[in-house]
Motif scaffolding. Structure first.
Motif, PDB file in Angstrom:
ATOM      1  N   LEU A 165       0.828  -1.203   0.000  1.00 23.98           N
ATOM      2  CA  LEU A 165       0.000   0.000   0.000  1.00 23.98           C
ATOM      3  C   LEU A 165       0.865   1.256   0.000  1.00 23.98           C
ATOM      4  N   SER A 166       1.940   1.240   0.771  1.00 19.73           N
ATOM      5  CA  SER A 166       2.821   2.403   0.853  1.00 19.73           C
ATOM      6  C   SER A 166       3.495   2.680  -0.483  1.00 19.73           C
ATOM      7  N   LEU A 167       3.901   1.628  -1.178  1.00 22.41           N
ATOM      8  CA  LEU A 167       4.509   1.813  -2.493  1.00 22.41           C
ATOM      9  C   LEU A 167       3.521   2.450  -3.469  1.00 22.41           C
ATOM     10  N   LEU A 168       2.261   2.013  -3.391  1.00 19.44           N
ATOM     11  CA  LEU A 168       1.244   2.608  -4.256  1.00 19.44           C
ATOM     12  C   LEU A 168       0.941   4.051  -3.851  1.00 19.44           C
ATOM     13  N   GLY A 169       0.770   4.276  -2.546  1.00 16.80           N
ATOM     14  CA  GLY A 169       0.364   5.583  -2.052  1.00 16.80           C
ATOM     15  C   GLY A 169       1.380   6.676  -2.294  1.00 16.80           C
ATOM     16  N   TRP A 170       2.656   6.346  -2.183  1.00 12.78           N
ATOM     17  CA  TRP A 170       3.703   7.348  -2.367  1.00 12.78           C
ATOM     18  C   TRP A 170       4.400   7.238  -3.720  1.00 12.78           C
ATOM     19  N   GLY A 171       4.303   6.059  -4.358  1.00 13.22           N
ATOM     20  CA  GLY A 171       5.026   5.844  -5.604  1.00 13.22           C
ATOM     21  C   GLY A 171       4.290   6.296  -6.853  1.00 13.22           C
ATOM     22  N   VAL A 172       2.986   6.009  -6.929  1.00 14.78           N
ATOM     23  CA  VAL A 172       2.217   6.386  -8.120  1.00 14.78           C
ATOM     24  C   VAL A 172       2.211   7.901  -8.337  1.00 14.78           C
ATOM     25  N   PRO A 173       1.976   8.727  -7.301  1.00 17.02           N
ATOM     26  CA  PRO A 173       2.063  10.182  -7.522  1.00 17.02           C
ATOM     27  C   PRO A 173       3.446  10.636  -7.985  1.00 17.02           C
ATOM     28  N   ALA A 174       4.495  10.007  -7.433  1.00 16.13           N
ATOM     29  CA  ALA A 174       5.848  10.368  -7.868  1.00 16.13           C
ATOM     30  C   ALA A 174       6.044  10.059  -9.344  1.00 16.13           C
ATOM     31  N   LEU A 175       5.463   8.962  -9.810  1.00 11.76           N
ATOM     32  CA  LEU A 175       5.571   8.600 -11.224  1.00 11.76           C
ATOM     33  C   LEU A 175       4.865   9.628 -12.103  1.00 11.76           C
ATOM     34  N   VAL A 176       3.674  10.064 -11.698  1.00 14.69           N
ATOM     35  CA  VAL A 176       2.918  11.048 -12.482  1.00 14.69           C
ATOM     36  C   VAL A 176       3.674  12.371 -12.565  1.00 14.69           C
ATOM     37  N   VAL A 177       4.167  12.847 -11.420  1.00 14.56           N
ATOM     38  CA  VAL A 177       4.900  14.121 -11.402  1.00 14.56           C
ATOM     39  C   VAL A 177       6.189  14.016 -12.208  1.00 14.56           C
ATOM     40  N   SER A 178       6.860  12.882 -12.143  1.00 11.22           N
ATOM     41  CA  SER A 178       8.092  12.685 -12.909  1.00 11.22           C
ATOM     42  C   SER A 178       7.827  12.753 -14.409  1.00 11.22           C
ATOM     43  N   ILE A 179       6.704  12.166 -14.844  1.00  9.40           N
ATOM     44  CA  ILE A 179       6.358  12.212 -16.267  1.00  9.40           C
ATOM     45  C   ILE A 179       6.075  13.643 -16.706  1.00  9.40           C
ATOM     46  N   VAL A 180       5.322  14.391 -15.891  1.00  9.99           N
ATOM     47  CA  VAL A 180       5.009  15.785 -16.222  1.00  9.99           C
ATOM     48  C   VAL A 180       6.285  16.617 -16.291  1.00  9.99           C
ATOM     49  N   ALA A 181       7.168  16.445 -15.287  1.00 11.79           N
ATOM     50  CA  ALA A 181       8.414  17.214 -15.271  1.00 11.79           C
ATOM     51  C   ALA A 181       9.341  16.818 -16.418  1.00 11.79           C
ATOM     52  N   ALA A 182       9.296  15.531 -16.813  1.00  9.37           N
ATOM     53  CA  ALA A 182      10.146  15.073 -17.912  1.00  9.37           C
ATOM     54  C   ALA A 182       9.700  15.679 -19.242  1.00  9.37           C
ATOM     55  N   VAL A 183       8.392  15.873 -19.396  1.00  9.78           N
ATOM     56  CA  VAL A 183       7.891  16.484 -20.637  1.00  9.78           C
ATOM     57  C   VAL A 183       8.352  17.931 -20.728  1.00  9.78           C
ATOM     58  N   SER A 184       8.170  18.685 -19.648  1.00 11.65           N
ATOM     59  CA  SER A 184       8.626  20.078 -19.621  1.00 11.65           C
ATOM     60  C   SER A 184       8.607  20.598 -18.193  1.00 11.65           C
ATOM     61  N   THR A 185       9.708  21.206 -17.782  1.00 12.17           N
ATOM     62  CA  THR A 185       9.760  21.815 -16.450  1.00 12.17           C
ATOM     63  C   THR A 185       9.031  23.157 -16.419  1.00 12.17           C
ATOM     64  N   ASP A 186       8.677  23.680 -17.594  1.00 12.52           N
ATOM     65  CA  ASP A 186       7.955  24.954 -17.650  1.00 12.52           C
ATOM     66  C   ASP A 186       6.505  24.829 -17.222  1.00 12.52           C
ATOM     67  N   PHE A 187       6.029  23.610 -17.002  1.00 12.74           N
ATOM     68  CA  PHE A 187       4.656  23.423 -16.552  1.00 12.74           C
ATOM     69  C   PHE A 187       4.452  23.939 -15.127  1.00 12.74           C
ATOM     70  N   TYR A 188       5.530  24.043 -14.355  1.00  9.52           N
ATOM     71  CA  TYR A 188       5.439  24.479 -12.961  1.00  9.52           C
ATOM     72  C   TYR A 188       5.962  25.898 -12.820  1.00  9.52           C
ATOM     73  N   GLY A 189       5.276  26.674 -11.982  1.00  8.57           N
ATOM     74  CA  GLY A 189       5.716  28.043 -11.753  1.00  8.57           C
ATOM     75  C   GLY A 189       4.646  28.849 -11.041  1.00  8.57           C
ATOM     76  N   LEU A 190       4.769  30.168 -11.118  1.00 11.35           N
ATOM     77  CA  LEU A 190       3.830  31.061 -10.445  1.00 11.35           C
ATOM     78  C   LEU A 190       2.537  31.152 -11.245  1.00 11.35           C
ATOM     79  N   ASN A 191       1.424  30.818 -10.592  1.00  7.12           N
ATOM     80  CA  ASN A 191       0.125  30.825 -11.275  1.00  7.12           C
ATOM     81  C   ASN A 191      -0.972  31.157 -10.281  1.00  7.12           C
ATOM     82  N   ASN A 192      -1.642  32.286 -10.508  1.00  8.07           N
ATOM     83  CA  ASN A 192      -2.814  32.657  -9.715  1.00  8.07           C
ATOM     84  C   ASN A 192      -2.515  32.692  -8.219  1.00  8.07           C
ATOM     85  N   ARG A 193      -1.542  33.512  -7.836  1.00  2.00           N
ATOM     86  CA  ARG A 193      -1.206  33.784  -6.438  1.00  2.00           C
ATOM     87  C   ARG A 193      -0.596  32.602  -5.699  1.00  2.00           C
ATOM     88  N   MET A 194      -0.060  31.645  -6.401  1.00  2.91           N
ATOM     89  CA  MET A 194       0.601  30.516  -5.745  1.00  2.91           C
ATOM     90  C   MET A 194       1.516  29.816  -6.736  1.00  2.91           C
TER      91      MET A 194
END
Length: 452
Positions: A268-297
């Motif tokens: 359960l721990s591998l799923l709970g903490w690992g799957v989100p890490a995989l999703v974020v890694s894929i997004v960051a691998a496509v482009s790091t410009d996806f993250y930044g300042l947006n709407n006061r945060m």
């Protein structure tokens, strides 16, 4: 009389306009209310069409692509006994058609109002029935928050997040101090993992808002994108652990037996903490410009990434959790005995369990979908308060759970050990450590219900 309108042309002949966006149907008794002696020999109607609203006309929201005007030059016609109809045809880009409202421009007030018009929303068109002439349009409620409400919601989010951080910390510290030398059941450990993910989420949320308040000029390069990626990760962790709570609850209360799994909590721990890490890694691998300042945060800047990696992820979790919620509540209601002398107590327990289920399964997150496409401030405020205080509500529910567990322990003191040694998935024989698979019994399910 029928009038056909496109963005650039008005005609009484539909053959002249291949694809009219608006059809106006004036009733035969249009002039029946006029007194004959005061009626002119000729009544002059003026039809006009605009693509955009004139700059001096106040617009609170968005207007459809067609603004259509009907004016009468030499008489006054109002309060028609038979309203005339305007049928607006929906285009593919008008995705908010289910929220459209027929409005007319009140020149004395200088704004768009709905008085005297009735709105009928159909699948591919909206019909406006009005009893007077003016300039008409379809109003689409603005999806943008006003400055005052945006600031208020931001303050509520920060205050609720700070409260959740405090109570999540108290929950984890209390468990460490009280159970450091005792074994803890899987259900409590799963709850604590959810608490930890909520603590991480609220800490990063406060850090994200704080960095945005400081401003990019005082930030280290790459700090805001890093915090945004971590915030994205922590939010997905919360969603994932809510889904794992539902999975564990299903195994505990519905399957009851034959549920043994080696290294269950580790998986359960591998799923709970690992799957989100995989999703974020894929997004960051496509482009790091996806993250930044947006709407006061510090958050995801690309709306497509938000819908694909957050909204779609949440929809899957909520559908799964809602199904489990219905199954579990149905199972618990079947256990309730109306004739039992403990019926009232069982009712209280079920009520408490329903509130706890709503909290740990994160069903309140689904309220956000009711304000998509338009701004519903009531839902937004309820959504913000409930979800920012989720850590606090989870703390209260765990306190109630511990109190119920203490009461049940005191009631069972002195009874035979063999009548109480039940584990999820099997019956354990104390003398040999062997397990015997059994057919689920109502008493066993009830016992697991009380554990929850």
């Amino acid at each position: 009389m029928k009038v056909y309108v496109s963005a650039t042309k008005i005609s009484f002949n539909i053959a002249e306009i291949l694809n009219p966006e608006l059809k106006v149907n004036l009733p035969p008794d249009l002039l029946s209310g006029l007194k004959r002696r005061h009626a002119p020999d000729m009544v002059k109607f003026i039809f006009s069409v605009f693509k955009t609203s004139p700059p001096n006309w106040t617009v609170e929201g968005q207007l459809g692509k067609i603004l259509f005007g009907i004016e009468v030059e030499n008489i006054t016609i109002s309060h028609l006994s038979t309203p005339f109809n305007m049928t607006f045809k929906h285009k593919s880009e008008l995705q908010e058609k289910e929220n459209t409202t027929c409005v007319y421009h009140n020149q004395s007030r200088g704004e768009w109002v709905i008085d005297g018009c009735h709105t009928l929303r159909l699948t591919n068109q909206t019909i406006c029935s009005c009893d007077h002439f003016s300039f008409f349009a379809l109003m689409i409620p603005d999806v943008k928050l006003s400055e005052v409400h945006a600031r208020t919601l931001s303050v509520l989010t920060c205050v609720g997040g700070a409260i959740s951080v405090f109570f999540c910390t108290i929950t984890l510290l209390t468990h460490c101090f009280q159970h450091s030398r005792k074994s803890t059941d899987h259900a409590m450990l799963v709850h604590l993992q959810l608490v930890a993910s909520l603590l991480l989420l609220n800490l990063l949320l406060l850090a994200s808002v704080g960095l945005a308040f400081v401003g990019p000029a005082y930030m280290a390069p790459g700090l805001c994108p890093a915090v945004a990626a971590l915030l994205h990760y922590s939010l997905l962790c919360c969603f994932t652990w809510m889904g794992l709570e539902a999975l564990h609850l299903y195994r505990l209360l519905v399957l009851v037996y034959n549920t043994y799994m080696r290294h269950y909590l580790l998986k359960l721990s591998l799923l709970g903490w690992g799957v989100p890490a995989l999703v974020v890694s894929i997004v960051a691998a496509v482009s790091t410009d996806f993250y930044g300042l947006n709407n006061r945060m510090c958050w995801i800047k690309d709306s497509g990434v938000q819908y694909g990696s957050v909204v779609a992820y949440l929809i899957v979790v909520l559908l799964f959790n809602s199904t489990i919620f219905v199954i579990v509540i149905t199972t618990m209601l079947k256990l309730r005995s109306v004739t039992s002398p403990q019926g009232k107590r069982q009712s209280r327990n079920i009520t408490c369990s329903v509130l706890g289920l709503t909290c740990i399964l994160g069903l309140t997150w689904g309220m956000g979908f009711f304000s998509m496409g338009y701004t519903n401030y009531i839902i937004l405020y309820i959504f913000t308060i409930l979800n920012s205080l989720q850590g606090f509500f989870l703390f209260l529910w765990l306190c109630v759970k511990r109190l119920r567990g203490a009461e049940q322990s005191s009631m069972t003191t002195g009874q035979s050990l063999s009548t109480h040694i039940l584990s999820v998935g099997s019956e354990v024989w104390p003398s040999s450590g062997r397990t015997r698979q059994s057919v689920p019994q109502e008493g066993a399910i009830a016992d697991n219900t009380s554990k929850f």
